[in-house]
Design an enzyme around this catalytic site. Structure first.
Site, PDB file in Angstrom:
ATOM      1  N   SER A  22       0.868  -1.174   0.000  1.00  0.00           N
ATOM      2  CA  SER A  22       0.000   0.000   0.000  1.00  0.00           C
ATOM      3  C   SER A  22       0.903   1.221   0.000  1.00  0.00           C
ATOM      4  CB  SER A  22      -0.892  -0.029   1.238  1.00  0.00           C
ATOM      5  OG  SER A  22      -1.895   0.951   1.123  1.00  0.00           O
ATOM      6  N   GLU A  23       0.674   2.142  -0.937  1.00  0.00           N
ATOM      7  CA  GLU A  23       1.707   3.147  -1.206  1.00  0.00           C
ATOM      8  C   GLU A  23       1.896   4.182  -0.101  1.00  0.00           C
ATOM      9  OE1 GLU A  23      -0.886   2.436  -3.204  1.00  0.00           O
ATOM     10  OE2 GLU A  23      -1.685   4.213  -4.204  1.00  0.00           O
ATOM     11  N   ASN A  24       1.010   4.184   0.889  1.00  0.00           N
ATOM     12  CA  ASN A  24       1.254   5.085   2.018  1.00  0.00           C
ATOM     13  C   ASN A  24       2.315   4.531   2.972  1.00  0.00           C
ATOM     14  OD1 ASN A  24      -0.778   3.127   2.638  1.00  0.00           O
ATOM     15  ND2 ASN A  24      -1.216   4.210   4.540  1.00  0.00           N
TER      16      ASN A  24
END
Lengths: 233, 220, 220, 233
Positions: B46-48
């Site tokens: 998840s890119e966060n």
């Protein structure tokens, strides 16, 4: 003797020196890991014409969304600006300038700014509106665009724990943009949930070394949840 | 019959390989996580800043410091790693993610993708999509083959502003599974009961059709 | 009398301010740590990834995983941070270190420094010196004013290959303390018993001498 | 089902596929945090004409210095190459090409290579022999040079603990170049002192996420000390 004690004891002191027209780099992703109280203090001060660098702009009435209410933000560099009716209105009325920036490029611009890298090449955005007007160069057969880094007048950051020297640890995905933001402020202000004694944090497990931190304040946080998704359990 | 959203997710899930690090976009791509084949382990990025995204939390597990890139509360699986956005996109931009699945408004025969902006409509931003398409070597686009008005979304050249240039190599629509190479869409599979002719008529870009186009099968 | 190495270190130490993050090079700069004035706390940065370098370890404390940039075994003080070389030079390059002290072969009136390479002699490498001089805004060079043969090392223009261009603003030699600005060395202090004339005769670069040049004092 | 189990059980397997002519990026600073056993395995295999990226080249008879004995290194990118008589001899005889690189630029080239940044600007080295032949550009009044990043065929890394997914933690200053090296290998091999179960390492305290790691092996280490300096205690 102040030495390396970065603690301040009021939010007023924490944001001392912020003025209209300044550039502020903010940590946080959505409403997660945002410097809630530092943002509220900027609102309280009523400074205007701010340029904000942040992944998002909060929501109506919380986070950076608070600064929209009195039109304190003139310009924002962000990757995503949804979930905010007031923001949309100001954008459509040209009351706020939005420089949309790919999320990874945004993070890298902050990191590079803090690291003394004035510019870097990336394939991200080549051939898109983001690449327009930017220098293109080919490396290893891939087209890349030149992106410049950023340093802000202030960086506002939310940490979990810190010692009074300003060594900061983040918790879970509340880390997000905070470590990059922390490096990229001429004055970096960090608010945390807990301040511990020097030596309590393991030296090789510190996310943001104290050298980046100018002011440190302990606060209490609402930590609003944007999308509460649960399973039966 | 056009595929349902669930069938689209199921079909994409068959492209997963054991040991893949995968980034799933919002919408149909997110559903892919529900259909990971038995005997296959994938790690969701998840890119966060989360590698090893787990299930949604129970009420008791909900933690405001634990969200995914869609801002939903999530959990981390054992052996997950959590890091900064800078590190997350270093991973993405550096090509370390094995597979990215994301939605699109349009793709074209040269692998261009438009997925973030419709001029005249409100722009919410590209988030991490431009980084993902520029960084991944292996991308599957999930989308409907055509608009409700029958306008193809598989084009000779994208009309909308691009998210990335020349980066898409696979498309799963509600009608077909296609590969993009050498300036053309190559029809690989068709949805159950959907004819090659229908796919042809709804594909505006150059379409290469082999002699035999197998039909997808789904267990009941 | 020319300053001893210890006196040079003592004099440099007077430039330290409370709360300074300081990088000390090898040689005389390292000695500065022994003369930190009372009531002043400085944090020593070691470019291999240590902020808050402590004393040398006791025999019992020696740890091969704990070294400084000179590869000596060291300790960390409470409140130290340890990080990667990438992060360490982000700090240095980004201008976050308040003061850097390093040795040099030559400096010139435009703030150029040559400290790493003598053509024809064996080259061992610049290590972190080029990053340090490019990143710090506040650099003190410690060096002898002239060679044993009386050749000045404070030049109009460096003869040796540079470590950095236009980056040095202060020099402490065994004879004098000088500031570099506007294309000249500005004489600020002289070593005890060293005359302005001697300093003039051993300074090849442009030297600006004020009416009064105070003599340094050292307690016994 | 292998899944994410990165473990291998012999050094032979760990360095499988390394061939003459390849580029190898190595973690370590001096003799601290070096992948001792992976280096020894490269020596055992006798591959030649290697291009090495490493801050140092070990010492005579230890670390990367071992690879000099049979002239396995043709080229090395390093910031400091002292403390090594055999190295000096090969350098003076032009048997090894040395590309001296400022330490911070070296670290950044590895980090950028792993992060998909093909090139970046830095003030480091401008006006020096390092800047010769490189593009110069001014940013904010400072002259900078363009530096390209690196990706190696192999990266060899020394960690402290890892779980079998390849999530790695480094210990104290043995971290140094290892995290950057780990990101910059087409095949990244990590040797560690201890392998723990997934979940034992705190997710937000991992230095190198497993996505970068292809092979993981548990070893024993000599950890030679280069300069033992002690105080009376």
């Amino acid at each position: 003797m102040a030495g390396f004690d970065k603690r301040v004891y009021s939010y007023e002191e924490a944001m001392d020196g912020i003025e209209s027209g300044m550039t502020v780099i903010a940590g946080g992703f959505g409403l997660c890991g945002i410097p809630e109280n530092l943002i509220a203090e900027i609102k309280r001060r009523g400074v205007k014409d701010l340029t904000i660098w942040s992944n998002n702009c909060g929501v109506d009435g919380f986070g950076l969304g608070l600064l929209l209410e009195d039109k304190q933000i003139s310009r924002i560099h962000a990757s995503y600006v949804g979930e905010n009716a007031l923001f949309e209105k100001q954008m459509l009325n040209d009351e706020i300038e939005v420089i949309l920036t790919p999320q990874g490029t945004l993070a890298e611009k902050m990191r590079a700014g803090g690291a003394g890298i004035p510019a870097f090449y990336t394939a991200t955005g080549y051939g898109t509106p983001i690449g327009e007007g930017k220098e293109v160069r080919e490396f290893n057969g891939r087209h890349c665009i030149l992106e410049e880094s950023v340093v802000g007048d202030f960086a506002i950051v939310k940490g979990w724990k810190a010692d009074r020297y300003g060594n900061v640890v983040y918790r879970d995905t509340a880390q997000n943009f905070n470590p990059m933001a922390a490096t990229a402020g001429k004055i970096t202000v960090v608010e945390v949930e807990e301040i511990v004694e020097p030596g309590e944090l393991k030296p090789d497990q510190i996310h943001t070394p104290g050298i980046y931190v100018d002011r440190l304040i302990q606060g209490t946080f609402e930590k609003r949840i944007e999308k509460r998704t649960v399973r039966e359990g | 019959m056009a595929l349902t959203r669930e069938q689209m997710a199921m079909r994409v899930a068959r492209e997963l390989e054991d040991g893949f690090y995968v980034n799933l976009g919002i919408g149909i791509p997110t559903l892919v996580a529900n259909y990971i084949p038995d005997g296959i382990d994938v790690m969701l990025q998840s890119e966060n800043g989360l590698l090893g995204m787990g299930r949604y939390p129970t009420e008791a597990e909900v933690d405001p410091d634990m969200i995914n890139a869609g801002k939903e509360t999530v959990t981390a699986r054992p052996g997950a790693a959590i890091f900064s956005s800078g590190e997350s996109f270093a991973m993405i931009r550096g090509g370390h993610v094995d597979l990215t699945v994301l939605g699109a408004f349009e793709v074209d025969q040269n692998g261009n993708i438009a997925s973030w902006m419709i001029p005249g409509k409100l722009i919410k931003g590209m988030g991490g999509a431009m980084d993902l398409v520029a960084g991944a070597e292996n991308i599957i686009c999930t989308m409907t083959h055509a608009s409700k008005h029958g306008e193809s979304k598989l084009l000779e050249s994208c009309n909308l502003p691009l998210t990335g240039a020349g980066c898409i190599n696979r498309v799963l629509t509600d009608l077909a599974y296609l590969e993009i190479k050498d300036g053309a869409f190559h029809l690989k599979e068709r949805a159950p009961g959907v004819s090659v002719e229908e796919i042809k008529s709804l594909t505006a870009g150059k379409l290469v059709v082999p002699d035999h186009v197998p039909e997808m099968t789904f267990e009941a």
